[in-house]
Scaffold this active site. Structure first.
Site, PDB file in Angstrom:
ATOM      1  N   HIS A  43      75.674  69.824 -18.376  1.00 46.21           N
ATOM      2  CA  HIS A  43      75.720  69.486 -19.804  1.00 46.21           C
ATOM      3  C   HIS A  43      76.871  70.195 -20.502  1.00 46.21           C
ATOM      4  CE1 HIS A  43      72.005  67.322 -19.434  1.00 46.21           C
ATOM      5  NE2 HIS A  43      71.360  68.395 -19.010  1.00 46.21           N
ATOM      6  N   GLU A 148      62.362  70.567 -12.851  1.00 44.69           N
ATOM      7  CA  GLU A 148      62.313  70.210 -14.278  1.00 44.69           C
ATOM      8  C   GLU A 148      61.715  68.826 -14.519  1.00 44.69           C
ATOM      9  OE1 GLU A 148      66.312  70.536 -15.922  1.00 44.69           O
ATOM     10  OE2 GLU A 148      67.220  69.659 -14.152  1.00 44.69           O
TER      11      GLU A 148
HETATM   12  C1  3PY Z   1      66.487  72.467 -19.177  1.00 42.11           C
HETATM   13  O1  3PY Z   1      65.852  73.268 -19.873  1.00 42.11           O
HETATM   14  O2  3PY Z   1      66.146  71.309 -18.946  1.00 42.11           O
HETATM   15  C2  3PY Z   1      67.731  72.915 -18.586  1.00 42.11           C
HETATM   16  O3  3PY Z   1      68.309  72.192 -17.792  1.00 42.11           O
HETATM   17  C3  3PY Z   1      68.240  74.268 -18.982  1.00 42.11           C
HETATM   18  O4  3PY Z   1      69.559  74.415 -18.690  1.00 42.11           O
HETATM   19 MG    MG Z   2      67.580  70.246 -17.624  1.00 42.53          MG
END
Ligand code: 3PY
Ligand code: MG
Length: 262
Positions: A43, A148
């Site tokens: 990002h 994630e």
């Molecule tokens: C998230 O919190 O999704 C991230 O990728 C942090 O960098």
């Molecule tokens: Mg992330």
């Protein structure tokens, strides 16, 4: 000491997060008291050239360079290592297949398929000779698979079992989006903290290291208690905003004290 040996010793390390693709900015951040600096290609604005150049001030300042690659760009994991990164963070590792591809790019045979060519890394970091470099590299480099998503959570044990995966890194913002089925983005969502603690516990149990992106620094005590050792803070916009605000607050407070005494 390498980042790998500090993690192995149980240390908690803080990494600054850099998204401005300029070695001069990285130099300023590296002069602060972070243990490591992560150059973000997912990002953040970092790209191959800024990573190649940005690792120099990190090493010169005696910090450990880390790179977050873009999603699925496992070729860039090998390149980041060839430029001198000690750790690579791969986002959205959602399956054992993703973890295998990432590990293959990170580790020399027989563990992985990393191709030989530490063109910049060796002169930047190398001590000893090529044979020693080859023998030590797989232990010196740290591969962080980002957890994630819900699919990553489901595949966690398999990801942790994948040879060549040294660590996981929780992305709490994406995790919160997954946790709420797209209804919220909230890196400190209380409702998901038990799941995050469980990720750290399972990671430690598997003999691997746990990292997390920290949005609210008051959470670091809890994260440390959960077993997280690698904590990310930043990026530049936040570092500048927090620094600027604290300078202004101190300056305004000094004037307010004088006027209240007058
Ligand atoms: C998230 O919190 O999704 C991230 O990728 C942090 O960098
Ligand atoms: Mg992330």
């Amino acid at each position: 000491m390498t980042l790998a040996s500090r993690l192995a010793a149980g240390e908690i390390v803080f990494t600054a997060w850099s998204g401005i693709p300029d070695a001069l900015t990285v130099e300023v951040i590296a002069a602060q008291n972070f243990d490591t600096i992560t150059l973000d290609m997912q990002h953040g604005g970092h790209h191959e050239d800024s990573v190649l150049r940005g690792i120099v001030p990190v090493l010169r300042a005696g910090r450990h360079p880390a790179v977050r690659i873009p999603v699925g760009r496992f070729d860039m994991a090998s390149r980041a290592l060839d430029f001198g990164a000690e750790a690579v963070i791969a986002p959205m590792v959602n399956s054992v297949a993703d973890a295998r591809l990432f590990a293959a790019a990170m580790k020399y045979p027989p563990l992985g398929e990393r191709s030989w060519g530490p063109t910049f890394a060796f002169p930047r970091q190398g001590k000893g000779d090529f044979a020693e470099w080859l023998a030590e590299s797989n232990k010196r480099t740290v591969s962080f698979a980002m957890i994630e998503t819900r699919s990553a959570l489901e595949a966690l044990d398999g990801i942790l079992d994948t040879p060549g995966i040294d660590a996981v890194f929780v992305g709490p913002s994406d995790f919160s989006i997954a946790w709420t089925n797209g209804k919220a983005v909230n890196a400190t969502l209380e409702d998901m903290m038990e799941a995050i603690a469980d990720i750290a516990a399972r990671t430690r149990k598997a003999g691997k290291y746990a990292g997390i992106f920290v949005v609210d620094p008051s959470f670091t005590g809890r994260f440390a208690e959960m077993g997280f050792q690698f904590m990310a803070l930043g990026g530049e916009q936040k570092l500048i905003a927090v620094g600027a605000q604290s300078l202004l607050d101190a300056a305004r407070c000094s004037i307010a004290e004088k006027t209240s005494r007058a």
